[in-house]
Design an enzyme around this catalytic site. Structure first.
Site, PDB file in Angstrom:
ATOM      1  N   PHE A   1       0.805  -1.216   0.000  1.00 55.21           N
ATOM      2  CA  PHE A   1       0.000   0.000   0.000  1.00 55.21           C
ATOM      3  C   PHE A   1       0.840   1.269   0.000  1.00 55.21           C
ATOM      4  O   PHE A   1       0.295   2.372   0.042  1.00 55.21           O
ATOM      5  CB  PHE A   1      -0.921   0.029   1.225  1.00 55.21           C
ATOM      6  CG  PHE A   1      -1.898  -1.104   1.273  1.00 55.21           C
ATOM      7  CD1 PHE A   1      -2.805  -1.296   0.266  1.00 55.21           C
ATOM      8  CD2 PHE A   1      -1.883  -1.984   2.339  1.00 55.21           C
ATOM      9  CE1 PHE A   1      -3.718  -2.340   0.303  1.00 55.21           C
ATOM     10  CE2 PHE A   1      -2.781  -3.038   2.396  1.00 55.21           C
ATOM     11  CZ  PHE A   1      -3.701  -3.218   1.378  1.00 55.21           C
TER      12      PHE A   1
ATOM     13  N   ASP B   1       6.753  -6.402  15.885  1.00 58.44           N
ATOM     14  CA  ASP B   1       7.091  -6.925  14.549  1.00 58.44           C
ATOM     15  C   ASP B   1       8.580  -6.737  14.264  1.00 58.44           C
ATOM     16  O   ASP B   1       8.961  -6.313  13.169  1.00 58.44           O
ATOM     17  CB  ASP B   1       6.251  -6.234  13.471  1.00 58.44           C
ATOM     18  CG  ASP B   1       6.294  -6.988  12.141  1.00 58.44           C
ATOM     19  OD1 ASP B   1       6.557  -8.213  12.148  1.00 58.44           O
ATOM     20  OD2 ASP B   1       6.083  -6.349  11.094  1.00 58.44           O
TER      21      ASP B   1
END
Length: 309
Positions: A16, A127
């Protein structure tokens, strides 16, 4: 955004977003613009983006990528970020002709200092992986920085830590308590850091399987070892640190204060411990990692095109 920055070459692309090199028109400083296409964002994506901006706006540390400012337009959301021209950590390492345990420790120390700061600010990254570890520039003593806080979350006290149960992270680096759908806290970052340290020392991950279900079984049981000749060159202190970080039970896993006090962090002969066999393994691992990332981006782009038709 174009009124304040001159847009240069593309530095990277994702599902994106596109990252471009930009120059500030006011002071000629160099930055990176993360350009996010808003039309493909769901409501959840938009909320996550706002959380990421809020979190990065609170951070100011040498080992964390700096967010300078943001711009919002009808079609695109722009994040002006520190331009880490030194590239990804593993890409930098595999270019070396000689690699030592001391160099692995220098990189690991900077990762831990970044996590220490984030946790002190009430932020869990969630993450941590090689793609999110970038060097500030191409110099020999460049600073390693933690990037991409898209999955990060804020906590204000122990109660709010215990309420985190969202499944997130990257296969291979995700902590077992996340996979077990248990309450979890900042120690999930310690597990991910331990996986990265393991790779830094031998060149391949402690948990690996092409089948995610099998991979997750390994992680949940904490099934790993120190095989092959790569580990013969690694100090016992380093293995001990990994064993105390890759612990399935979060309450028994070393915290950051204990990591920084561990004997390996001050061991003196690491410059003499050459890990070139591990370097050879890392080159193979890094090539596979890059190939898989490229395939994933291509699949996402193909699916988006099909969705638009």
């Amino acid at each position: 955004m174009q009124d304040f920055y001159k847009v240069g070459k593309t530095l990277g692309e994702g599902s994106f977003a596109v990252v471009r090199d930009v120059t500030c028109l006011k002071d000629n400083s160099q930055w990176a613009a993360k350009c996010i296409d808003k039309k493909n964002l769901s409501k959840t994506d938009e909320e996550s983006l706002q959380v990421e901006v809020d979190i990065m706006g609170k951070l100011d540390h040498p080992c964390v990528v700096h967010l300078r400012e943001v711009f919002d337009s009808n079609r695109t959301f722009y994040m002006i970020l520190e331009n880490c021209s030194g590239g990804e950590m593993f890409d930098r390492i595999v270019e070396k002709e000689k690699y030592t345990e001391h160099e692995a420790r220098v990189a690991f120390f900077q990762i831990i200092k970044a996590l220490e700061y984030c946790h002190q600010q009430g932020i869990v990254h969630r993450d941590l992986k090689p793609e999110n570890l970038l060097y500030s520039d191409k110099t020999e003593d460049a600073t390693l920085k933690v990037a991409d806080f898209g999955l990060a979350r804020l906590f204000t006290n122990e109660q709010s830590i215990q309420l985190m149960t969202t499944m997130c992270g990257t296969p291979g680096y995700v902590a077992p308590e996340i996979l077990k759908n248990e309450n979890y806290g900042s120690s999930v970052d310690i597990w991910s850091a331990a996986v990265i340290l393991y790779i830094l020392l031998c060149g391949y991950p402690p948990f690996y399987d092409d089948n995610n279900a099998a991979l997750f079984r390994q992680i949940k049981s904490g099934s790993y070892d120190f095989p092959n000749e790569e580990w013969d060159a690694v100090s016992n202190e380093a293995k001990d640190l990994i064993e105390k970080m890759l612990v399935v039970s979060p309450s028994e896993r070393l915290d950051i204060a204990a990591i920084l006090k561990h004997p390996w962090m001050e061991k003196e002969d690491l410059q003499d411990r050459v890990l070139n066999k591990s370097l050879d393994q890392m080159k193979k691992f890094n090539a596979r990692r890059k190939f898989k990332a490229g395939v994933m981006v291509a699949r996402i782009a193909k699916n988006l095109q099909a969705f638009k038709k």
